[in-house]
Scaffold this motif. Sequence first.
Motif, PDB file in Angstrom:
ATOM      1  N   ALA A   1      33.890  23.707  89.896  1.00  0.00           N
ATOM      2  CA  ALA A   1      34.253  22.290  89.958  1.00  0.00           C
ATOM      3  C   ALA A   1      34.085  21.628  88.593  1.00  0.00           C
ATOM      4  O   ALA A   1      34.918  20.817  88.174  1.00  0.00           O
ATOM      5  CB  ALA A   1      33.409  21.570  91.004  1.00  0.00           C
TER       6      ALA A   1
ATOM      7  N   THR B   1      30.574  27.602  93.053  1.00  0.00           N
ATOM      8  CA  THR B   1      31.402  26.455  93.430  1.00  0.00           C
ATOM      9  C   THR B   1      31.148  25.280  92.505  1.00  0.00           C
ATOM     10  O   THR B   1      32.092  24.618  92.056  1.00  0.00           O
ATOM     11  CB  THR B   1      31.104  26.054  94.887  1.00  0.00           C
TER      12      THR B   1
ATOM     13  N   ASP C   1      36.994  22.807  86.420  1.00  0.00           N
ATOM     14  CA  ASP C   1      38.227  22.140  86.825  1.00  0.00           C
ATOM     15  C   ASP C   1      38.262  20.693  86.346  1.00  0.00           C
ATOM     16  O   ASP C   1      39.301  20.202  85.893  1.00  0.00           O
ATOM     17  CB  ASP C   1      38.384  22.189  88.346  1.00  0.00           C
TER      18      ASP C   1
END
Length: 57
Positions: free
Chosen positions: A38, A34, A41
């Motif tokens: 992130a 995760t 992104d």
Amino acid sequence: MDYVSALLPPVVMAILFAGVIRVIVKTQGGANKTKEDAAVDAALARSEGSPAGKTDA
């Protein structure tokens, strides 16, 4: 003894290569997935030209 000195470097390299592959496979996904997603992104958003990170000075 020549066969030992001839086989030692390839055997050592094979063991090290297997270790590297094992580390790569073990670090895929899991708890850090995760956080890594992130970060990717956020980097993609910055590279796509979002005006929040740009300064014209």
